[in-house]
Structure formats: C-alpha cells, structure tokens
Scaffold this motif. Structure first.
Motif, PDB file in Angstrom:
ATOM      1  N   MET A   1       0.819  -1.183   0.000  1.00 26.78           N
ATOM      2  CA  MET A   1       0.000   0.000   0.000  1.00 26.78           C
ATOM      3  C   MET A   1       0.872   1.260   0.000  1.00 26.78           C
ATOM      4  O   MET A   1       1.053   1.893   1.022  1.00 26.78           O
ATOM      5  N   HIS A   2       1.458   1.555  -1.146  1.00 23.03           N
ATOM      6  CA  HIS A   2       2.274   2.741  -1.268  1.00 23.03           C
ATOM      7  C   HIS A   2       1.445   3.891  -1.797  1.00 23.03           C
ATOM      8  O   HIS A   2       0.507   3.704  -2.565  1.00 23.03           O
ATOM      9  N   SER A   3       1.844   5.079  -1.419  1.00 25.08           N
ATOM     10  CA  SER A   3       1.118   6.268  -1.880  1.00 25.08           C
ATOM     11  C   SER A   3       1.465   6.542  -3.346  1.00 25.08           C
ATOM     12  O   SER A   3       2.435   6.026  -3.897  1.00 25.08           O
ATOM     13  N   PHE A   4       0.681   7.422  -3.961  1.00 25.46           N
ATOM     14  CA  PHE A   4       0.889   7.797  -5.350  1.00 25.46           C
ATOM     15  C   PHE A   4       2.256   8.456  -5.525  1.00 25.46           C
ATOM     16  O   PHE A   4       2.968   8.181  -6.494  1.00 25.46           O
ATOM     17  N   GLY A   5       2.659   9.325  -4.611  1.00 26.04           N
ATOM     18  CA  GLY A   5       3.958  10.003  -4.678  1.00 26.04           C
ATOM     19  C   GLY A   5       5.116   9.019  -4.620  1.00 26.04           C
ATOM     20  O   GLY A   5       6.113   9.172  -5.335  1.00 26.04           O
ATOM     21  N   TYR A   6       4.995   8.012  -3.787  1.00 29.23           N
ATOM     22  CA  TYR A   6       6.047   7.003  -3.670  1.00 29.23           C
ATOM     23  C   TYR A   6       6.182   6.212  -4.968  1.00 29.23           C
ATOM     24  O   TYR A   6       7.288   5.950  -5.442  1.00 29.23           O
ATOM     25  N   ARG A   7       5.046   5.837  -5.562  1.00 31.04           N
ATOM     26  CA  ARG A   7       5.059   5.083  -6.820  1.00 31.04           C
ATOM     27  C   ARG A   7       5.641   5.924  -7.961  1.00 31.04           C
ATOM     28  O   ARG A   7       6.420   5.427  -8.773  1.00 31.04           O
ATOM     29  N   LEU A   8       5.276   7.210  -8.019  1.00 34.74           N
ATOM     30  CA  LEU A   8       5.793   8.112  -9.053  1.00 34.74           C
ATOM     31  C   LEU A   8       7.310   8.287  -8.895  1.00 34.74           C
ATOM     32  O   LEU A   8       8.054   8.258  -9.884  1.00 34.74           O
ATOM     33  N   ASN A   9       7.770   8.442  -7.665  1.00 31.57           N
ATOM     34  CA  ASN A   9       9.200   8.582  -7.400  1.00 31.57           C
ATOM     35  C   ASN A   9       9.954   7.318  -7.843  1.00 31.57           C
ATOM     36  O   ASN A   9      11.019   7.408  -8.469  1.00 31.57           O
ATOM     37  N   ALA A  10       9.433   6.151  -7.551  1.00 30.54           N
ATOM     38  CA  ALA A  10      10.079   4.899  -7.942  1.00 30.54           C
ATOM     39  C   ALA A  10      10.132   4.772  -9.464  1.00 30.54           C
ATOM     40  O   ALA A  10      11.150   4.346 -10.033  1.00 30.54           O
ATOM     41  N   LEU A  11       9.046   5.140 -10.145  1.00 30.45           N
ATOM     42  CA  LEU A  11       8.994   5.069 -11.610  1.00 30.45           C
ATOM     43  C   LEU A  11      10.001   6.027 -12.245  1.00 30.45           C
ATOM     44  O   LEU A  11      10.729   5.655 -13.163  1.00 30.45           O
ATOM     45  N   LEU A  12      10.077   7.270 -11.777  1.00 30.90           N
ATOM     46  CA  LEU A  12      11.010   8.253 -12.326  1.00 30.90           C
ATOM     47  C   LEU A  12      12.462   7.849 -12.055  1.00 30.90           C
ATOM     48  O   LEU A  12      13.328   7.993 -12.921  1.00 30.90           O
ATOM     49  N   THR A  13      12.735   7.337 -10.887  1.00 25.94           N
ATOM     50  CA  THR A  13      14.091   6.883 -10.562  1.00 25.94           C
ATOM     51  C   THR A  13      14.497   5.736 -11.474  1.00 25.94           C
ATOM     52  O   THR A  13      15.619   5.710 -11.999  1.00 25.94           O
ATOM     53  N   PHE A  14      13.601   4.799 -11.707  1.00 28.29           N
ATOM     54  CA  PHE A  14      13.881   3.681 -12.602  1.00 28.29           C
ATOM     55  C   PHE A  14      14.126   4.178 -14.027  1.00 28.29           C
ATOM     56  O   PHE A  14      15.066   3.741 -14.699  1.00 28.29           O
ATOM     57  N   ALA A  15      13.301   5.116 -14.498  1.00 30.59           N
ATOM     58  CA  ALA A  15      13.438   5.644 -15.859  1.00 30.59           C
ATOM     59  C   ALA A  15      14.768   6.377 -16.036  1.00 30.59           C
ATOM     60  O   ALA A  15      15.453   6.202 -17.050  1.00 30.59           O
ATOM     61  N   VAL A  16      15.152   7.187 -15.074  1.00 29.68           N
ATOM     62  CA  VAL A  16      16.424   7.917 -15.160  1.00 29.68           C
ATOM     63  C   VAL A  16      17.607   6.949 -15.101  1.00 29.68           C
ATOM     64  O   VAL A  16      18.603   7.132 -15.815  1.00 29.68           O
ATOM     65  N   THR A  17      17.514   5.921 -14.295  1.00 31.36           N
ATOM     66  CA  THR A  17      18.576   4.918 -14.212  1.00 31.36           C
ATOM     67  C   THR A  17      18.742   4.192 -15.546  1.00 31.36           C
ATOM     68  O   THR A  17      19.866   3.989 -16.023  1.00 31.36           O
ATOM     69  N   ILE A  18      17.648   3.813 -16.167  1.00 35.37           N
ATOM     70  CA  ILE A  18      17.696   3.136 -17.473  1.00 35.37           C
ATOM     71  C   ILE A  18      18.269   4.076 -18.523  1.00 35.37           C
ATOM     72  O   ILE A  18      19.105   3.673 -19.341  1.00 35.37           O
ATOM     73  N   LEU A  19      17.866   5.344 -18.509  1.00 29.24           N
ATOM     74  CA  LEU A  19      18.390   6.328 -19.468  1.00 29.24           C
ATOM     75  C   LEU A  19      19.889   6.514 -19.294  1.00 29.24           C
ATOM     76  O   LEU A  19      20.642   6.535 -20.277  1.00 29.24           O
ATOM     77  N   ALA A  20      20.359   6.628 -18.066  1.00 27.57           N
ATOM     78  CA  ALA A  20      21.795   6.775 -17.805  1.00 27.57           C
ATOM     79  C   ALA A  20      22.556   5.536 -18.254  1.00 27.57           C
ATOM     80  O   ALA A  20      23.645   5.641 -18.837  1.00 27.57           O
ATOM     81  N   LEU A  21      22.014   4.354 -18.024  1.00 27.39           N
ATOM     82  CA  LEU A  21      22.640   3.106 -18.447  1.00 27.39           C
ATOM     83  C   LEU A  21      22.716   3.032 -19.973  1.00 27.39           C
ATOM     84  O   LEU A  21      23.751   2.634 -20.523  1.00 27.39           O
ATOM     85  N   MET A  22      21.666   3.445 -20.663  1.00 27.15           N
ATOM     86  CA  MET A  22      21.674   3.439 -22.124  1.00 27.15           C
ATOM     87  C   MET A  22      22.705   4.431 -22.674  1.00 27.15           C
ATOM     88  O   MET A  22      23.404   4.129 -23.652  1.00 27.15           O
ATOM     89  N   CYS A  23      22.821   5.605 -22.065  1.00 25.26           N
ATOM     90  CA  CYS A  23      23.819   6.591 -22.495  1.00 25.26           C
ATOM     91  C   CYS A  23      25.234   6.053 -22.292  1.00 25.26           C
ATOM     92  O   CYS A  23      26.103   6.219 -23.153  1.00 25.26           O
ATOM     93  N   ALA A  24      25.475   5.407 -21.173  1.00 27.78           N
ATOM     94  CA  ALA A  24      26.797   4.835 -20.900  1.00 27.78           C
ATOM     95  C   ALA A  24      27.121   3.722 -21.891  1.00 27.78           C
ATOM     96  O   ALA A  24      28.239   3.662 -22.411  1.00 27.78           O
ATOM     97  N   MET A  25      26.165   2.857 -22.180  1.00 28.81           N
ATOM     98  CA  MET A  25      26.391   1.785 -23.148  1.00 28.81           C
ATOM     99  C   MET A  25      26.641   2.351 -24.538  1.00 28.81           C
ATOM    100  O   MET A  25      27.520   1.874 -25.269  1.00 28.81           O
ATOM    101  N   GLY A  26      25.885   3.371 -24.897  1.00 33.06           N
ATOM    102  CA  GLY A  26      26.081   4.004 -26.199  1.00 33.06           C
ATOM    103  C   GLY A  26      27.443   4.652 -26.318  1.00 33.06           C
ATOM    104  O   GLY A  26      28.119   4.548 -27.339  1.00 33.06           O
TER     105      GLY A  26
END
Length: 167
Positions: A1-26
C-alpha cells in the motif's frame, strides 16, 4: 500500500537509471569504432614572407587541403572541429604551434572535402626564426559526441620548408 507520490518517485528513478545506463552503453559502443581518416595538404604559394617592424617573421601561405574524415562520424557524433597547425622547433622552444586554418564539420556528408585557401590566422614567429625553417603541417581533429567524452587525434604531414630570404 504505497502512496501515489512514492510510486511516481520509484517510476522516475527507474526511468532515469535506465536512461543513464543506455547513455553509458552508447558511449562505450563508440570505442569499437576505429577511424581511418586521410588528408593531404599542399602549399601552392608563399604569398609573402616578411619581417615585421617589431622584428617578428610573418608568412602568408596558399594551401590546398583535401581530407576524407567520414570515418570519424558515428551515430554518436555531433560535430567535428578540425584545424591545421604549422609546427616547428626554435632554439628557445622545442615545439612551436601556429594555427593556420580551422573549420567545424557538422555532418558526415561534409566530411569529405577539398578547399583552396590562404591561412585564416597569421603565421607569425616571435623573432626571426622562420628563414629557411623546416616545419610540419598537422591536421588536428576533435570529435564532439552527443554523449560521452570528446576524442582528439592528429595527422602529421612533414617535408615543408620556408625560403631563406624575405619576399
């Protein structure tokens, strides 16, 4: 039972991590490219070779510059900065570099070129060291990527010399 803010924060953190990983691989995949640029510079004419009133030598050259730098471009290349430098030794300095001409190549389509030009910047030596001087013309390039670190290299062309007398 996580709040909406917690879920949004987790989603944005995951997206930024994936973007940084893709930039590093590229950026790392760019290291697999082994460029093989070619260039030739011919001095067509020495327009003038004179001693300035302050005692410094000054030279004006007309050059033909032809180059094929297409191998420097990959999917990650934003632009390439190139410049031609005259390099020579004097009794005071083991290496003197004077930039004669430069350009920015914005795309691979412009990376194969031929240009007839005079030196864009003044070829001046602080002193009278240029009479009869042997020098190299060096084509330097700096590859500016979209992501990752900048790469620089050069191609040295030898066998040039200036006249013994002023013109």
């Amino acid at each position: 039972m996580h709040s909406f803010g917690y879920r949004l924060n987790a989603l944005l953190t995951f997206a930024v991590t994936i973007l940084a990983l893709m930039c590093a691989m590229g950026s790392l995949s760019d290291n697999l490219n082994t460029p093989s640029p070619s260039a030739e510079i011919q001095i067509m004419n020495i327009n003038w070779f004179q001693k300035q009133p302050q005692g410094n030598d000054e030279v004006s050259l007309t050059m033909n510059i032809s180059a094929d730098l297409q191998s420097l471009f990959t999917w990650n290349t934003k632009q390439v900065f190139i410049f031609v430098a005259a390099e020579y030794e004097t009794p005071k300095n083991s290496l003197n570099q004077v930039s004669l001409w430069d350009a920015i190549i914005p795309a691979k389509e412009h990376a194969k070129f031929w240009i007839h030009t005079s030196n864009k910047y003044r070829f001046v030596d602080q002193g009278n060291n240029l009479r009869g001087k042997k020098f190299n013309l060096t084509l330097h390039w700096h590859v500016m990527p979209k992501t990752g670190k900048m790469f620089a290299d050069k191609l040295v062309m030898t066998g040039y010399s200036l006249p013994e007398e002023y013109r």
